[in-house]
Scaffold this motif. Structure first.
Motif, PDB file in Angstrom:
ATOM      1  N   ASP A 228       4.309   7.824  -3.308  1.00  0.00           N
ATOM      2  CA  ASP A 228       3.519   7.677  -2.128  1.00  0.00           C
ATOM      3  C   ASP A 228       2.513   9.266  -1.996  1.00  0.00           C
ATOM      4  O   ASP A 228       1.207   8.949  -1.878  1.00  0.00           O
ATOM      5  CB  ASP A 228       4.065   7.521  -1.066  1.00  0.00           C
ATOM      6  N   ALA A 229       3.243  10.050  -2.136  1.00  0.00           N
ATOM      7  CA  ALA A 229       2.510  11.510  -1.809  1.00  0.00           C
ATOM      8  C   ALA A 229       1.671  11.705  -3.051  1.00  0.00           C
ATOM      9  O   ALA A 229       0.407  12.307  -2.809  1.00  0.00           O
ATOM     10  CB  ALA A 229       3.658  12.749  -1.683  1.00  0.00           C
ATOM     11  N   ARG A 230       1.884  11.536  -4.265  1.00  0.00           N
ATOM     12  CA  ARG A 230       1.190  11.719  -5.505  1.00  0.00           C
ATOM     13  C   ARG A 230      -0.205  10.870  -5.505  1.00  0.00           C
ATOM     14  O   ARG A 230      -1.167  11.301  -5.656  1.00  0.00           O
ATOM     15  CB  ARG A 230       1.985  11.454  -6.738  1.00  0.00           C
ATOM     16  N   LEU A 231       0.105   9.521  -4.864  1.00  0.00           N
ATOM     17  CA  LEU A 231      -1.100   8.814  -4.862  1.00  0.00           C
ATOM     18  C   LEU A 231      -2.035   9.292  -3.824  1.00  0.00           C
ATOM     19  O   LEU A 231      -3.425   9.153  -4.059  1.00  0.00           O
ATOM     20  CB  LEU A 231      -0.785   7.175  -4.709  1.00  0.00           C
ATOM     21  N   ALA A 232      -1.381   9.831  -2.559  1.00  0.00           N
ATOM     22  CA  ALA A 232      -2.329  10.020  -1.436  1.00  0.00           C
ATOM     23  C   ALA A 232      -2.991  11.619  -1.799  1.00  0.00           C
ATOM     24  O   ALA A 232      -4.071  11.440  -1.554  1.00  0.00           O
ATOM     25  CB  ALA A 232      -1.376  10.327  -0.205  1.00  0.00           C
ATOM     26  N   ALA A 233      -2.581  12.084  -2.819  1.00  0.00           N
ATOM     27  CA  ALA A 233      -3.075  13.306  -3.178  1.00  0.00           C
ATOM     28  C   ALA A 233      -4.323  13.230  -4.494  1.00  0.00           C
ATOM     29  O   ALA A 233      -4.919  14.093  -4.741  1.00  0.00           O
ATOM     30  CB  ALA A 233      -1.944  14.309  -3.724  1.00  0.00           C
ATOM     31  N   THR A 234      -4.134  12.039  -5.072  1.00  0.00           N
ATOM     32  CA  THR A 234      -5.052  11.692  -6.047  1.00  0.00           C
ATOM     33  C   THR A 234      -6.317  11.283  -5.758  1.00  0.00           C
ATOM     34  O   THR A 234      -6.449  10.314  -5.001  1.00  0.00           O
ATOM     35  CB  THR A 234      -4.537  10.825  -6.975  1.00  0.00           C
TER      36      THR A 234
ATOM     37  N   SER B  65       9.000   7.749  -2.278  1.00  0.00           N
ATOM     38  CA  SER B  65       8.236   8.678  -1.182  1.00  0.00           C
ATOM     39  C   SER B  65       7.437   9.717  -2.112  1.00  0.00           C
ATOM     40  O   SER B  65       6.502  10.042  -1.806  1.00  0.00           O
ATOM     41  CB  SER B  65       9.134   9.606  -0.353  1.00  0.00           C
ATOM     42  N   THR B  66       8.230  10.209  -3.389  1.00  0.00           N
ATOM     43  CA  THR B  66       7.264  11.147  -4.366  1.00  0.00           C
ATOM     44  C   THR B  66       5.949  10.377  -4.763  1.00  0.00           C
ATOM     45  O   THR B  66       4.749  10.899  -4.776  1.00  0.00           O
ATOM     46  CB  THR B  66       8.042  11.519  -5.668  1.00  0.00           C
TER      47      THR B  66
ATOM     48  N   GLN C  65       0.698  -1.216   0.018  1.00  0.00           N
ATOM     49  CA  GLN C  65       0.116  -0.002   0.162  1.00  0.00           C
ATOM     50  C   GLN C  65       1.001   1.426  -0.037  1.00  0.00           C
ATOM     51  O   GLN C  65       1.735   1.276   0.869  1.00  0.00           O
ATOM     52  CB  GLN C  65      -0.912   0.040   1.234  1.00  0.00           C
ATOM     53  N   LEU C  66       0.636   2.021  -0.902  1.00  0.00           N
ATOM     54  CA  LEU C  66       1.030   3.379  -0.989  1.00  0.00           C
ATOM     55  C   LEU C  66      -0.015   4.489  -1.170  1.00  0.00           C
ATOM     56  O   LEU C  66      -0.562   4.453  -2.151  1.00  0.00           O
ATOM     57  CB  LEU C  66       2.468   3.557  -2.087  1.00  0.00           C
ATOM     58  N   GLY C  67       0.168   5.502  -0.406  1.00  0.00           N
ATOM     59  CA  GLY C  67      -0.806   6.624  -0.652  1.00  0.00           C
ATOM     60  C   GLY C  67      -2.341   6.000  -0.599  1.00  0.00           C
ATOM     61  O   GLY C  67      -3.143   6.455  -1.256  1.00  0.00           O
TER      62      GLY C  67
END
Length: 122
Positions: free
Chosen positions: A115-121, A112-113, A7-9
């Motif tokens: 992860d952050a992009r998936l969390a923001a999508t 990490s980028t 799991q990422l983001g």
């Protein structure tokens, strides 16, 4: 590390092992797509696993691989430093910029980028 589903983001991602076999043919890409059917919706491929022909757009290999992922409704993410390839090709720079504006194919420098992009999508 072997390929693993993680799991990422908040999204299930197939993380491909950097030491895994090279992706040099459409069949290699289809193998990754098959592995993703274990529950992943995103396939994160280390840039170093992609054959150099992927970054030479004249070969059409990148387009063929990207289209396979689109057809199977999976997001492809190329992870890693591709700056040398970008420096050598304006067309590749344009492809990366356009891809990163959309949701199907992304190019990111690290997990990490991603992860952050998936969390923001949404």
């Amino acid at each position: 590390m072997a390929d693993e589903v993680r799991q990422l983001g908040g999204v299930t991602v197939l993380l491909c092992d950097p030491a895994g076999p090279p992706i040099a043919t459409e069949a290699d890409a289809l193998d990754l797509i098959g592995a993703a059917f274990l529950g992943a919706t995103v396939v994160a491929v280390p840039a170093e696993r992609l054959d150099r022909s992927f970054f030479a757009l004249g070969t059409r290999f990148a387009g063929e691989v990207m289209q396979k992922f689109v057809n199977y409704r999976l997001r492809l993410v190329v992870v890693g430093d591709i700056s040398a390839h970008l420096a050598a090709s304006g067309a590749l720079r344009a492809l990366v910029a356009e891809s990163n504006r959309h949701d199907q194919v992304w190019f990111v420098p690290d997990l990490s980028t991603l992860d952050a992009r998936l969390a923001a999508t949404p």
